[in-house]
Design a protein around this motif. Sequence first.
Motif, PDB file in Angstrom:
ATOM      1  N   ILE A 196      28.703  37.524  40.931  1.00 29.31           N
ATOM      2  CA  ILE A 196      29.383  38.647  40.273  1.00 29.31           C
ATOM      3  C   ILE A 196      28.426  39.340  39.311  1.00 29.31           C
ATOM      4  O   ILE A 196      28.336  40.571  39.284  1.00 29.31           O
ATOM      5  CB  ILE A 196      30.655  38.168  39.554  1.00 29.31           C
ATOM      6  CG1 ILE A 196      31.668  37.621  40.564  1.00 29.31           C
ATOM      7  CG2 ILE A 196      31.277  39.298  38.746  1.00 29.31           C
ATOM      8  CD1 ILE A 196      32.815  36.839  39.930  1.00 29.31           C
TER       9      ILE A 196
ATOM     10  N   CYS B 199      37.307  41.437  44.108  1.00 27.47           N
ATOM     11  CA  CYS B 199      37.432  39.984  44.198  1.00 27.47           C
ATOM     12  C   CYS B 199      38.753  39.654  44.881  1.00 27.47           C
ATOM     13  O   CYS B 199      39.809  40.099  44.446  1.00 27.47           O
ATOM     14  CB  CYS B 199      37.411  39.355  42.813  1.00 27.47           C
ATOM     15  SG  CYS B 199      35.861  39.585  41.948  1.00 27.47           S
TER      16      CYS B 199
ATOM     17  N   ARG C  31      39.433  34.222  39.640  1.00 28.50           N
ATOM     18  CA  ARG C  31      38.773  35.521  39.822  1.00 28.50           C
ATOM     19  C   ARG C  31      38.625  36.265  38.505  1.00 28.50           C
ATOM     20  O   ARG C  31      37.539  36.734  38.170  1.00 28.50           O
ATOM     21  CB  ARG C  31      39.574  36.397  40.793  1.00 28.50           C
ATOM     22  CG  ARG C  31      39.594  35.937  42.205  1.00 28.50           C
ATOM     23  CD  ARG C  31      40.405  36.898  43.061  1.00 28.50           C
ATOM     24  NE  ARG C  31      41.660  37.254  42.428  1.00 28.50           N
ATOM     25  CZ  ARG C  31      42.834  36.699  42.703  1.00 28.50           C
ATOM     26  NH1 ARG C  31      42.919  35.776  43.609  1.00 28.50           N
ATOM     27  NH2 ARG C  31      43.923  37.069  42.073  1.00 28.50           N
TER      28      ARG C  31
ATOM     29  N   SER D  34      35.105  36.735  36.475  1.00 29.38           N
ATOM     30  CA  SER D  34      34.656  38.127  36.353  1.00 29.38           C
ATOM     31  C   SER D  34      34.430  38.495  34.891  1.00 29.38           C
ATOM     32  O   SER D  34      33.457  39.177  34.556  1.00 29.38           O
ATOM     33  CB  SER D  34      35.678  39.074  36.981  1.00 29.38           C
ATOM     34  OG  SER D  34      35.786  38.834  38.359  1.00 29.38           O
TER      35      SER D  34
END
Length: 83
Positions: free
Chosen positions: A29, A42, A50, A54
């Motif tokens: 990421i 995602c 996720r 992130s």
Amino acid sequence: EYLMDHNAMSKRPMNLAVFLYAVEHVSRIARVLKQPGAHMLCVGVGGSGRQSLSRLAAFISGMEAFQIEISKSYTQTEWREDL
């Protein structure tokens, strides 16, 4: 180390179990976020991390995560403003 730094500075600290699979995803990421004009989608089941990963990758990249809140009255005008 980055997670501890994030938690020290954030209003919403994260209690994450960081294991190799999570570190690999954070690095992917962060790599995407560092590219000019980058964006990423995602996909995964609920509770898979996720959002947390992130946010951590954004922190590592020196960026701020922004989450769009959608409601029944959310229109294309609000979408463009959020972008």
